[in-house]
Write a protein that holds these residues in place. Structure first.
Motif, PDB file in Angstrom:
ATOM      1  N   LYS A  37      -1.656  -3.244  -2.139  1.00  0.00           N
ATOM      2  CA  LYS A  37      -2.912  -3.142  -2.886  1.00  0.00           C
ATOM      3  C   LYS A  37      -3.385  -1.692  -2.957  1.00  0.00           C
ATOM      4  O   LYS A  37      -3.994  -1.278  -3.952  1.00  0.00           O
ATOM      5  CB  LYS A  37      -3.975  -4.035  -2.237  1.00  0.00           C
ATOM      6  CG  LYS A  37      -3.651  -5.523  -2.363  1.00  0.00           C
ATOM      7  CD  LYS A  37      -4.689  -6.384  -1.657  1.00  0.00           C
ATOM      8  CE  LYS A  37      -4.349  -7.865  -1.806  1.00  0.00           C
ATOM      9  NZ  LYS A  37      -5.310  -8.745  -1.093  1.00  0.00           N
ATOM     10  N   TYR A  38      -3.082  -0.912  -1.928  1.00  0.00           N
ATOM     11  CA  TYR A  38      -3.381   0.527  -1.974  1.00  0.00           C
ATOM     12  C   TYR A  38      -2.597   1.192  -3.097  1.00  0.00           C
ATOM     13  O   TYR A  38      -3.121   2.054  -3.821  1.00  0.00           O
ATOM     14  CB  TYR A  38      -3.057   1.177  -0.631  1.00  0.00           C
ATOM     15  CG  TYR A  38      -2.881   2.679  -0.716  1.00  0.00           C
ATOM     16  CD1 TYR A  38      -3.965   3.525  -0.967  1.00  0.00           C
ATOM     17  CD2 TYR A  38      -1.616   3.254  -0.571  1.00  0.00           C
ATOM     18  CE1 TYR A  38      -3.786   4.900  -1.059  1.00  0.00           C
ATOM     19  CE2 TYR A  38      -1.436   4.620  -0.663  1.00  0.00           C
ATOM     20  CZ  TYR A  38      -2.529   5.450  -0.913  1.00  0.00           C
ATOM     21  OH  TYR A  38      -2.359   6.805  -1.019  1.00  0.00           O
ATOM     22  N   LYS A  84      -4.246   0.630  -6.340  1.00  0.00           N
ATOM     23  CA  LYS A  84      -5.406   1.508  -6.459  1.00  0.00           C
ATOM     24  C   LYS A  84      -4.972   2.932  -6.781  1.00  0.00           C
ATOM     25  O   LYS A  84      -5.600   3.625  -7.599  1.00  0.00           O
ATOM     26  CB  LYS A  84      -6.213   1.470  -5.157  1.00  0.00           C
ATOM     27  CG  LYS A  84      -7.576   2.137  -5.243  1.00  0.00           C
ATOM     28  CD  LYS A  84      -8.373   1.908  -3.967  1.00  0.00           C
ATOM     29  CE  LYS A  84      -9.760   2.545  -4.073  1.00  0.00           C
ATOM     30  NZ  LYS A  84     -10.553   2.349  -2.830  1.00  0.00           N
TER      31      LYS A  84
END
Length: 873
Positions: free
Chosen positions: A484-485, A488
């Motif tokens: 998920k990083y 982003k």
């Protein structure tokens, strides 16, 4: 012993440092050079007038200095006065060194009009030798550099441009032809040979050679030696040593050579001996985490599928000619003798394991298993305590292709773990995953992953795929959080904006820097992350990208990219000079398509996979030699190469071929199975019946494909059962019919023919379809040209099969119709059985030409053509 060895190496280092200070004189060059786009041989000459040229800074890409989007040839020129104080009477210093930093992509460098070097690699440091007799001392000397940029950033960049005294490493290097020795019994004696290779003539060089042998795991020193030697360049100098070891171990040997006459040190390390690690059959605990969105189809267990015919020939060639002939030293020495020769060389080992694991599962080849086990053990043994398993020295960690190497090592080791259950492979991957989680992020002290690689960070963010797998194998949520990083990070100010661009603009050539390989590598991870999170914007981005590529970016042979980048719609130049169809792009396109096919089960995706396999994938690997072409043009010779230097596709193409057994036949997640590629073969496995129960099946396919559109399928379930047999009806075919026990079913091109019924033992299905010869138009890239296609296969004219046709460019077609001819027209060693004849015109006169599938053409080195002129054009 350990302390003594350490003190010895410290003293050597101190001595070398003092030599460097005393002898390595350096003169920096001006950063301002004259610059001109275009090409002219006169630009290299000292007397050429470059007064009207622009001035450019020579350590920054030309795109940053007003030459935006310029790809092609440009020249740099600068004058330099070399003081006679750099002149020396040292017999070993009959030259000076010119250092130009890095150049993107290739260069030819001239000094006073004489070529002194050139390298074809965008990230290699340029260091060239200037003979003293070329230099005009205390006067102006002319340096000219011809640069060819094939795409993306271009020009001279990075490094301190300078002229200085040569060092040892400029004159010579160390290597060995010794093979890794496996302990067969205790008390083994080893004879090892070190070779001195010289870059410039040196009659005599004196120095000291230090040798150390130590256990690669415990680091205990087992042997050391010091000799004063004299070597020369008239023949390759050799240093021999005998070592007696009593205990079996995996050992490393370090060589270090110093000379009082020159600064620097020659170093070389290699594995000395190998002690196999015992394997035990372990249970593979996968998946610990199941996908939230399950796929519609899945692969059969690979050991339960066999192939015959053309596919089997190609699969077997991939095993015997490529994987079993892998350069083990070449793919591993970058780990046990850091740093690697290229900044991205760390990808080879993981790519090999990714392919070999599946091929071994399919073939159970014992030689491949032994080789694969050895490579895994050595790779694991090279991991640092903190989990680092890259090829850089500490000063350069996380600066370029470091995350990329970890990505492929995780992918390879997890693939190996999936087929063997060897837990050290999983543990090594976990240590890499933990290191990445600790290194990159938004907490103070962590690095921005976008800044750790080129191509707008897409090389490093493509680690997304193995991180999704690591989460599934372990259940550790931090790996999902890392994924998920990455999502982003895509949207950081300096990020590639993959998701947002694709879901708005919807064009891959407008996304990030359009680098095809790295972008699709990310898209594979995006599909897998969607299956874990059910985040619809991920699926939308991947689907939009796939549709754009399939509709607008694919050559007729099922590949994409020119100079490694997606280009505007329907732009398909296909000469060698276009660097089209990078092998890594072909393989990654198949892998991206496979990820979406497994998710959706859509026939249109399998149509594109088939096109890529039967054309550009097979075309990129020579079935006779296993050599691979980096770019595989449709016009010209296929530039096959077997060395790994500057050739990442050598490791990628085998991965694409290794995926074929997972694609040819697939089973549905809820009911029955699919026949996708009509190759002779056999499945003996279990599938789900319509009532949800598993039923064992034995299915044999006898096929004439790709020679003809005929196949007989013998279906033998262990017991009478109802399930779905889905027969893919290729989009290119006509008149598809399946006869099931006397009943006819008609198929629609581009769809599955779904036969869901109660199946008895020994059911027989006879399939027939028209291969449907097609004439393809050359479009805007080849107006006035046509190509021929039979079934999924694009045809090519191979000059070696048509020796009377000297100039292929003088051929033309007028309503050609290819006719299948006898295999006897092919050379005896030819891989492939298809050859076609067609009427044509040569220099305006009627002739008959022989044509073969593009995938087979060029295997004996012949010039080839896919696009042929229309008559009277």
């Amino acid at each position: 012993m350990k302390n003594l060895a350490l003190i010895l190496f410290i003293l050597i280092s101190l001595n070398l440092k003092s030599q460097t200070i005393a002898t390595n004189k350096l003169q920096e060059l001006s950063k301002e050079w004259k610059f001109q786009t275009g090409d002219d041989a006169d630009y290299s000459k000292p007397g050429f007038n470059d007064v009207g040229w622009k001035t450019i800074i020579a350590d920054k890409y030309w795109e940053t200095q007003g030459f935006t989007d310029y790809d092609g040839i440009a020249w740099y020129r600068v004058q330099v006065v070399i003081p006679s104080s750099l002149k020396t009477n040292n017999e070993l210093r009959k030259t000076l060194k010119l250092f130009l930093g890095r150049i993107d992509d290739s260069d030819e460098t001239y000094f006073n009009g004489i070529k002194i070097g050139g390298i074809n690699s965008y990230d290699a440091e340029r260091s060239y030798i200037i003979p003293l007799d070329l230099i005009q001392w205390d006067k102006k000397n002319q340096i000219a550099v011809r640069v060819n940029d094939i795409g993306g950033n271009g020009g001279m960049y990075g490094g301190i441009l300078s002229i200085g005294n040569v060092q040892l490493s400029d004159i010579a290097f160390l290597t060995t032809n010794d093979k890794l020795s496996e302990f067969k019994s205790p008390d083994t004696k080893f004879d090892k040979t070190l070779l001195f290779k010289f870059k410039v003539p040196v009659e005599k060089m004196e120095g000291t050679i230090y040798v150390k042998v130590y256990d690669a795991v415990s680091k205990n020193v087992l042997f050391k030696n010091e000799d004063h030697i004299v070597v020369g360049s008239k023949t390759d100098s050799v240093y021999r040593i005998s070592v007696q070891l009593k205990e079996p171990a995996t050992c490393k040997i370090d060589y270090l050579f110093t000379s009082d006459e020159l600064a620097d040190t020659l170093k070389y390390s290699t594995l000395f001996s190998y002690k196999p690690t015992p394997r035990t059959d372990e249970h593979v605990e996968y998946p610990v985490i199941k996908q939230t969105v399950s796929g519609k189809v899945m692969a059969f267990d690979l050991e339960n599928i066999q192939f015959g015919g053309y596919l089997n020939e190609r699969l077997n060639a991939n095993l015997t000619q490529r994987l079993l002939n892998i350069d083990e030293t070449g793919i591993l020495e970058c780990y046990y003798s850091r740093p690697g020769k290229q900044t991205w060389i760390g990808e080879y080992t993981g790519k090999y394991l990714h392919a070999a694991s599946r091929v071994w599962r399919s073939t159970q080849n014992a030689q491949l298993k032994t080789q694969m086990d050895r490579i895994v053990d050595i790779l694991i043994g090279c991991q640092n305590e903190d989990g680092y398993l890259g090829t850089y020295l500490p000063a350069n960690y996380w600066t370029d292709w470091d995350v990329w190497a970890h990505k492929y090592n995780m992918l390879g080791l997890l693939s190996y773990y999936a087929v063997t259950g060897y837990r050290p492979a999983l543990k090594t991957s976990i240590k890499m995953g933990d290191l990445l989680c600790n290194t990159f992020g938004e907490v103070q002290g962590q690095l921005n992953i976008i800044n750790s690689s080129g191509h707008v960070g897409m090389a490093s963010t493509s680690v997304l795929e193995p991180m999704t797998l690591l989460y599934q194998y372990t259940g550790d949520k931090k790996y999902l959080d890392f994924c998920k990083y990455i999502l982003k990070a895509y949207e950081f100010e300096n990020g590639p904006k993959i998701i947002s661009t694709l879901t708005t603009i919807g064009k891959v050539d407008k996304t990030a820097n359009a680098k095809a390989y790295e972008m699709m590598s990310n898209l594979i991870g995006i599909v897998k992350l969607y299956q874990l999170t059910e985040d619809e914007k991920l699926l939308k981005a991947a689907t939009v990208a796939w549709n754009d590529i399939a509709t607008n970016k694919l050559y007729i042979t099922g590949t994409s990219s020119e100079h490694e980048r997606f280009k505007e719609d329907n732009h398909f130049p296909a000469e060698n000079e276009n660097s089209m169809g990078e092998g890594c792009v072909t393989t990654t396109w198949i892998q991206f398509s496979q990820a979406l096919y497994n998710l959706t089960g859509e026939a249109k995706i399998m149509d594109e996979i088939e096109k890529s396999i039967f054309n550009h994938l097979f075309a990129a690997e020579n079935p006779e030699t296993g050599c691979v072409s980096y770019y595989t043009a449709l016009q010209g010779k296929k530039p096959y190469r077997c060395d790994i230097d500057s050739h990442c596709c050598l490791a990628s193409i085998p991965r694409g071929i290794a995926a074929i057994p997972e694609l040819a036949l697939t089973k549905n997640a809820d009911n029955g199975f699919n026949i996708n590629l009509y190759s002779t073969g056999k499945i003996k496995d279990k599938i789900f019946a319509k009532d949800g129960k598993e039923v064992a099946i034995d299915c044999t396919i006898e096929s004439k494909f790709p020679d003809a559109g005929e196949a007989t399928i013998k279906l033998n379930p262990e017991t009478k059962a109802q399930f779905l047999l889905a027969l893919r009806v290729p989009a290119w075919c006509k008149n598809y019919t399946a006869n099931v026990d006397g009943k006819n079913f008609k198929g629609i091109p581009g769809k599955y023919l779904n036969i869901d019924q109660m199946w008895n033992k020994n059911s027989i299905i006879k399939v027939s379809f028209n291969l449907n010869d097609q004439i393809l138009d050359g479009g805007k890239s080849y107006p006035g040209y046509i190509a021929l296609k039979v079934g999924p296969q694009v045809l090519a004219i191979d000059q070696s099969l048509n020796p009377k046709i000297i100039n292929l460019d003088k051929l033309s077609f007028d309503s050609p119709k290819p006719l299948l001819a006898s295999k006897k027209l092919l050379p005896k060693s030819w891989i492939g059985s298809q050859i076609y004849t067609s009427k044509a015109f040569y220099d305006g006169k009627p002739v008959e030409v022989k044509m073969v599938p593009f995938a087979d053409a060029g295997q004996t080195g012949g010039e080839i053509r896919v696009w042929i002129k229309k008559k009277n054009q």
